[in-house]
Design an enzyme around this catalytic site. Structure first.
Site, PDB file in Angstrom:
ATOM      1  N   LYS B  79      41.857  72.972  50.009  1.00 62.73           N
ATOM      2  CA  LYS B  79      40.775  73.734  50.636  1.00 62.73           C
ATOM      3  C   LYS B  79      40.764  73.448  52.144  1.00 62.73           C
ATOM      4  CE  LYS B  79      35.812  74.644  49.822  1.00 62.73           C
ATOM      5  NZ  LYS B  79      34.610  74.157  49.103  1.00 62.73           N
ATOM      6  N   SER B 154      31.863  78.068  47.290  1.00 65.00           N
ATOM      7  CA  SER B 154      32.649  78.351  48.468  1.00 65.00           C
ATOM      8  C   SER B 154      34.153  78.249  48.271  1.00 65.00           C
ATOM      9  CB  SER B 154      32.234  77.408  49.591  1.00 65.00           C
ATOM     10  OG  SER B 154      32.611  76.074  49.298  1.00 65.00           O
ATOM     11  N   SER B 178      30.394  74.420  44.592  1.00 64.95           N
ATOM     12  CA  SER B 178      31.539  75.096  45.222  1.00 64.95           C
ATOM     13  C   SER B 178      32.884  74.854  44.553  1.00 64.95           C
ATOM     14  CB  SER B 178      31.644  74.701  46.692  1.00 64.95           C
ATOM     15  OG  SER B 178      30.640  75.352  47.435  1.00 64.95           O
TER      16      SER B 178
END
Lengths: 98, 500
Positions: B79, B154, B178
């Site tokens: 990420k 997210s 997330s």
């Protein structure tokens, strides 16, 4: 009724150092008002004697030996800056001329 | 053989047996990225040469008979809110466009020590603020199951990369859901470990009392492999737990439900949850019972306040954490006309560099922390946090693990709810309590909802430090599902049409 007004949003944006457009002020006033209103229920929920939790897993102060470890070089630390000079971050004037 | 469709465990077996090399495996994933990421947009940056160099080094060492780390040669995606010394790190924000960090996050250092080829950095809502990936400054990610739908957020990029076979594993971060919510939207597995179980050094902080890094995978055993690599104490993170929480791989391998009490959270079912999700959830309770578990109902009455408390605590912490993006040390600098002071430069930079959700939350957090309102808002929210912890304590006195659907609905269309923050915040209704309490949670694929044929998901929760329970129970339920379905849930996903 929410205490979030356009003036409040402008003031908060100023404190947060974010310029905002008039359209953003209008949108944020409405949206933040709804969010803050929904948060008003919390005060009643904790009316009794409830301690606050700031950290989910309690920990005591965390120390390590005071020894010098490897760290970023000055060059590496400055590498992301938009402007630097003589090994320092270079910024605009801090005080207004007036 | 289509290498990318193998599980991580199978890919490692293939590497060890010599069925294929790490360069071949890494190239297969790079080819897959080239083929489908034009439509999925899971990656913000792909580092083909770096990944292939690591892979070649693994192959060389293996050929020379040298000892290799357990996951050596297995590619991974990260990420884009974890720093990487050789790749840009944007956190999905324009304010960090082009920034190349001068240091690696601890988790990335561990992946490098494990000799895992890092394929690239995945898309996210700006600074991880969001549940759809639509607040990324670089455009949304699509759900591999249906390209016009959200992949969750997210960490939609990591979930979509794994779900669309562009990476066998990925790293995510979970502040309010997330990791788990995107797993639910994409039919993948995602774990939020106990707060402090994985070092956050080098994670671009969002809510420091909530953030936790964890694994993203296509099955429980694969997630466990990655969990074991990234967990452990780090003296560079003062919130890092000192103790070892045990092997998740061992827990997943020795799963058993005999004598296990599974608590169903009354408040996270029924009204507000899509019918198809509730139906699959009830079926899973039957499977758990058939596998030997005892099902009990637990009540967590303070969960009704969780979202409101979270949306004071998180913005308050985020507004403080994001003060560092001030145009001085890294990132964008916008200089207005004339001879502006640094304050004017900061305000112009932050106006140009931050997107709408980030501004909204910074302003909200500034309000929550301002004198005169602090006790009413931030103070009350912290007390609600205590009530939620007490709810969990009472629930775990009756049950070993708790379960709920991970998300109230299946993936909705891109563009929906984007101007309605309150509706958007409800996506995380089932995931937020775990962050507030610091406990671990795992999201497991739970069958397709009848209404729309999209993935539904079940969330497992365990007490703090009992992360192993998620994997032992998760592995048993996953196996039971596969016996019912005759295949893995991800195998029901339609092929992503390149150039669709």
């Amino acid at each position: 009724m929410s205490e979030i007004t356009p003036e409040v949003v402008r003031h908060l944006a100023g404190l947060a150092r974010i310029d905002v457009t008039d359209a953003e002020v209008d949108r944020f006033t409405e949206q933040l008002g709804l969010i803050v209103d929904s948060a008003a229920t919390l005060k009643a929920a904790v009316a009794g004697d409830v301690p606050a939790t700031s950290h989910p897993i309690p920990m005591k102060n965390v120390y390590r030996e005071d020894v010098v470890l490897e760290s970023l070089s000055q060059e590496a630390a400055l590498s992301g800056s938009a402007d630097s000079e003589s090994g320092r971050f270079r910024v605009a004037a801090i005080l207004d001329e007036e | 053989m289509n290498l990318v469709k193998l599980t991580a465990v199978e890919q490692l077996e293939g590497l060890r047996s010599g069925a294929f090399t790490s360069v071949e495996l890494t190239q297969a994933h790079l080819d897959r990225i080239a083929s489908v990421d034009g439509v999925v947009h899971a990656f913000l940056h792909v580092n083909a040469s770096g990944a292939l160099a690591t892979a070649a080094e693994v192959d060389r060492k293996r050929a020379a008979g040298e000892t290799l780390p357990a996951l050596a040669g297995l590619p991974i995606a990260v990420k884009d809110n974890l720093t990487t010394i050789d790749e840009p790190t944007t956190a999905g924000s324009k304010i960090l466009e082009g920034w190349v960090p001068p240091y690696d996050s601890t988790v990335v250092s561990k992946l490098r020590a494990e000799m895992m080829p890092i394929l690239g950095k995945t898309n996210l809502d700006e600074f991880a603020m969001g549940s759809t990936t639509q607040f990324s400054a670089y455009g949304p990610t699509s759900n591999p199951w249906s390209l016009d739908r959200i992949p969750g957020g997210s960490g939609g990029g990591s979930a979509a990369a794994v779900g669309a076979y562009m990476a066998p594993l990925a790293i995510g971060s979970d502040t309010g859901g997330s990791i788990r919510y995107p797993a639910a939207m994409t039919g993948t597995v995602g774990t939020k470990p106990t707060y402090g179980a994985v070092s956050r050094y080098g994670l671009i902080a969002l809510g420091s009392s909530l953030d936790q890094i964890g694994p993203v995978a296509r099955n429980v055993q694969d997630a466990a492999l990655l969990h074991d690599v990234i967990a452990g104490h780090d003296e560079r993170d003062s919130t890092s737990l000192p103790e070892d929480l045990g092997s998740m791989v061992a827990a997943a391998s020795n799963g058993s439900l005999a004598g296990v009490k599974v608590g169903v959270i009354k408040e996270l079912s029924g009204s507000g949850f899509q019918a198809g999700i509730s139906a699959r959830f009830q079926e899973s309770l039957e499977l758990l019972k058939a596998a030997g578990a005892e099902i009990v109902e637990v009540s967590c009455p303070s969960f009704q306040y969780a979202i409101a408390a979270y949306y004071l605590i998180l913005p308050a912490e985020a507004s403080s954490n994001l003060a560092k993006f001030d145009s001085v040390r890294f990132g964008m600098r916008v200089t207005p006309e004339g001879n502006p002071t640094i304050e004017r430069v900061m305000a112009a930079t932050r106006e140009a560099g931050f997107g709408p959700e980030v501004k909204r939350r910074i302003i909200l957090g500034t309000y929550a922390l301002s004198s005169g309102y602090y006790d009413d808002y931030y103070g009350s929210a912290q007390k609600v946090r205590t009530l939620i912890q007490r709810d969990f304590d009472a629930a775990f006195a009756k049950a070993d693990v708790l379960v709920s659907p991970t998300a109230p609905t299946t993936a909705f269309k891109l563009g929906e709810k984007i101007e309605d923050p309150l509706a958007m915040y409800l996506n995380d209704i089932a995931t937020i309590p775990a962050n507030l309490a610091g406990i671990p949670g795992l999201s497991l694929p739970n069958g397709l909802a009848d209404e729309d044929g999209l993935p539904s998901s079940i969330q497992l929760l365990a007490p703090a430090r009992a992360d192993q329970r998620l994997y032992s129970v998760g592995a048993v339920l996953e196996k039971a599902h596969e016996n019912v379905w005759g295949k893995r849930m991800i195998d029901f996903a339609p092929e992503v049409k390149a150039g669709a």
